[in-house]
Write an enzyme that holds these catalytic residues in place. Structure first.
Site, PDB file in Angstrom:
ATOM      1  N   GLU A  76      26.274 -31.169  -8.985  1.00 26.01           N
ATOM      2  CA  GLU A  76      26.497 -29.898  -9.695  1.00 26.01           C
ATOM      3  C   GLU A  76      27.894 -29.838 -10.304  1.00 26.01           C
ATOM      4  O   GLU A  76      28.891 -30.021  -9.595  1.00 26.01           O
ATOM      5  CB  GLU A  76      26.302 -28.741  -8.695  1.00 26.01           C
ATOM      6  CG  GLU A  76      26.418 -27.370  -9.331  1.00 26.01           C
ATOM      7  CD  GLU A  76      26.048 -26.240  -8.368  1.00 26.01           C
ATOM      8  OE1 GLU A  76      25.194 -26.436  -7.482  1.00 26.01           O
ATOM      9  OE2 GLU A  76      26.623 -25.146  -8.518  1.00 26.01           O
ATOM     10  N   HIS A 374      31.271 -22.540 -15.756  1.00 22.36           N
ATOM     11  CA  HIS A 374      30.211 -23.538 -15.675  1.00 22.36           C
ATOM     12  C   HIS A 374      29.895 -24.130 -17.042  1.00 22.36           C
ATOM     13  O   HIS A 374      29.426 -25.249 -17.139  1.00 22.36           O
ATOM     14  CB  HIS A 374      28.918 -22.870 -15.156  1.00 22.36           C
ATOM     15  CG  HIS A 374      28.736 -22.964 -13.680  1.00 22.36           C
ATOM     16  ND1 HIS A 374      27.910 -23.875 -13.105  1.00 22.36           N
ATOM     17  CD2 HIS A 374      29.277 -22.278 -12.658  1.00 22.36           C
ATOM     18  CE1 HIS A 374      27.940 -23.734 -11.790  1.00 22.36           C
ATOM     19  NE2 HIS A 374      28.765 -22.769 -11.506  1.00 22.36           N
TER      20      HIS A 374
HETATM   21  C1  MEV Z   1      26.087 -21.882  -7.225  1.00 29.90           C
HETATM   22  O1  MEV Z   1      25.801 -23.206  -6.897  1.00 29.90           O
HETATM   23  C2  MEV Z   1      26.773 -21.160  -6.076  1.00 29.90           C
HETATM   24  C3  MEV Z   1      27.023 -19.657  -6.295  1.00 29.90           C
HETATM   25  O2  MEV Z   1      25.792 -18.991  -6.608  1.00 29.90           O
HETATM   26  C4  MEV Z   1      27.608 -19.127  -5.001  1.00 29.90           C
HETATM   27  C5  MEV Z   1      27.747 -17.618  -4.950  1.00 29.90           C
HETATM   28  O3  MEV Z   1      27.007 -16.899  -5.651  1.00 29.90           O
HETATM   29  O4  MEV Z   1      28.602 -17.160  -4.172  1.00 29.90           O
HETATM   30  C6  MEV Z   1      27.945 -19.414  -7.443  1.00 29.90           C
END
Ligand code: MEV
Length: 420
Positions: A76, A374
């Site tokens: 990721e 992201h």
């Molecule tokens: C994504 O891999 C993880 C998150 O959803 C964690 C969160 O929402 O605290 C960004």
């Protein structure tokens, strides 16, 4: 040159020189130098090949006063960068403090067919020392390093679909191994003596992944001014993080996602060291539900000076000897890079990374949202998936971001336009 500005080869060379890794150890990060087909074929059944994932190095971590580079295996985008950035903020407050409790794992025996389970419980407790003696030497290597049985607990399960029964918990110190093999051997050995003593029938004999006696903890304090960025003041970011945490603390639907973010960091290091990430996952989520309601693995607040404070606590069944950790060449190189000499040190690092990862997510969610950070990396992945060459990938990603349309069909369209 900064680490992130180097080529992949330059990064390997740099780490090799800085950490005294041999050429062979550095090669373990290359696909061809890592886990070989022959070794893989001896690890599991019906092997047809290998499956690769990126190894990224998280920067800036200072844990118990010691700087450490943390290898993370993850598919990721933004996880390695997020951890590194939060570790940089943490450094401004002195870094992370971390600790681990004793490396005690739990092995369970299910004891059935007892006319009077409560009386049998008393009987077993009265003969505890003799029973523990039976498993004192199941693992001579562990005994040599000071490991072995520590205690025997007996729980009465009063209500179950098959009626009441007893559960024995063998508490076993596993030192620097993950411990599954040692525990499973010990509980299997204990079954006979328990049946002979009680007249009951031992059914299941297996470790518990709710390793709540082997807990990793980490703490961090981030100076409030270090949290400020863009139009956000440090206080606003801090309070936003605390509000976001309160959501997870109170609501299991949010806690699942919140803890998934924690596990982004945790699993990546567990995987990098060839430890059993399913065991750590199972332990973490069961621990998060220990009160009867699933909740956050972390806690965020502020200290008297107004600085942001964070804490994490979770079971940490990881080892640095035995299992795949010493078979997988890349895991060996990763462990050497971190310079850990005990499993507890590895557990402390993993807890700190989990806390940092959670902070990265909460900071983003509480301010500009998760997509902005992201987007760039995601767009690069989309560009490559659409067929962009390495030279085209960045330009294509930039265009997708500027169009706010990060979609593979659009990426293919742009590539086709460029071709024309
Ligand atoms: C994504 O891999 C993880 C998150 O959803 C964690 C969160 O929402 O605290 C960004």
């Amino acid at each position: 040159m900064k680490f992130y500005e180097m080529s992949v080869e330059q990064r390997r060379e740099f780490l090799g020189e800085a950490f005294g890794l041999t050429a062979e150890e550095c090669q373990a990060w290359e696909v061809a130098g890592g886990l070989g087909q022959e070794t893989a074929n001896n690890m599991v059944e019906n092997v047809v090949g290998l499956y690769s994932l990126p190894v990224g190095i998280a920067q800036n971590f200072v844990i118990n006063g010691k700087a450490v580079l943390v290898p993370m295996v993850i598919e990721e985008p933004s996880v390695v960068a997020g951890a590194s950035f939060m570790a940089k903020l943490a450094k401004k407050g002195g870094g992370f403090r971390a600790s681990m409790t004793a490396p005690e794992m739990i092995g369970q025996l299910q004891l059935l067919d007892l006319p009077n389970p409560a009386a049998t419980r008393e009987l077993i407790l009265a003969h505890k020392d003799e029973l523990l003696d039976q498993v004192a030497h199941v693992d001579p290597l562990l005994s040599k390093y000071g490991g072995g049985p520590r205690d025997l607990e007996v729980r009465l399960i009063e209500q179950s679909p098959i009626g009441p029964f007893l559960v024995l918990h063998l508490i076993f110190d596993v030192q620097d191994v993950m411990g599954a093999n040692a525990i499973n051997t010990a509980v299997e050995k204990l079954a006979g003596p328990v049946e002979a003593l009680t007249g009951g029938r031992v059914h299941l004999k297996i470790l518990s992944n709710l390793a709540d006696r082997r807990l990793a903890r980490a703490w961090v304090t981030i100076p409030v001014e270090a949290l400020a960025f863009g139009q956000f003041t440090g206080e606003k970011v801090r309070d936003g993080i605390i509000e976001a945490w309160a959501f997870a603390a109170a609501d299991p639907y949010r806690a699942a996602t919140h803890n998934k973010g924690v596990m982004n960091g945790v699993d990546a290091v567990v995987l990098a060291t060839a430890n059993d990430w399913r065991a750590v996952e199972a332990g973490a989520h069961a621990y998060a539900a220990r009160s009867g309601r699933y909740t956050s693995l972390t806690t965020w607040g502020k200290d008297e000076a107004g600085n942001l404070t964070g804490f994490i606590e979770l079971p940490m069944a990881v080892g640095i000897v035995g299992g795949a950790t010493r078979v997988h060449p890349t895991a060996k190189a990763n462990l050497k890079l971190m310079g850990v000499t005990h499993a507890s040190e590895l557990g402390e690092i993993i807890a700190a990374v989990g806390l940092a990862q959670n902070l990265a997510a909460l900071r983003a969610l509480a301010t500009e949202g998760i997509q902005r950070g992201h987007m760039g990396l995601h767009a690069r992945q989309i560009a490559i998936a659409a067929g962009a060459s390495p030279e085209q990938a960045q330009a294509l990603a930039d265009q997708l971001v500027s169009e706010k349309n990060i979609r593979i069909d659009r990426a293919k369209e742009i590539l086709a336009e460029w071709k024309r």
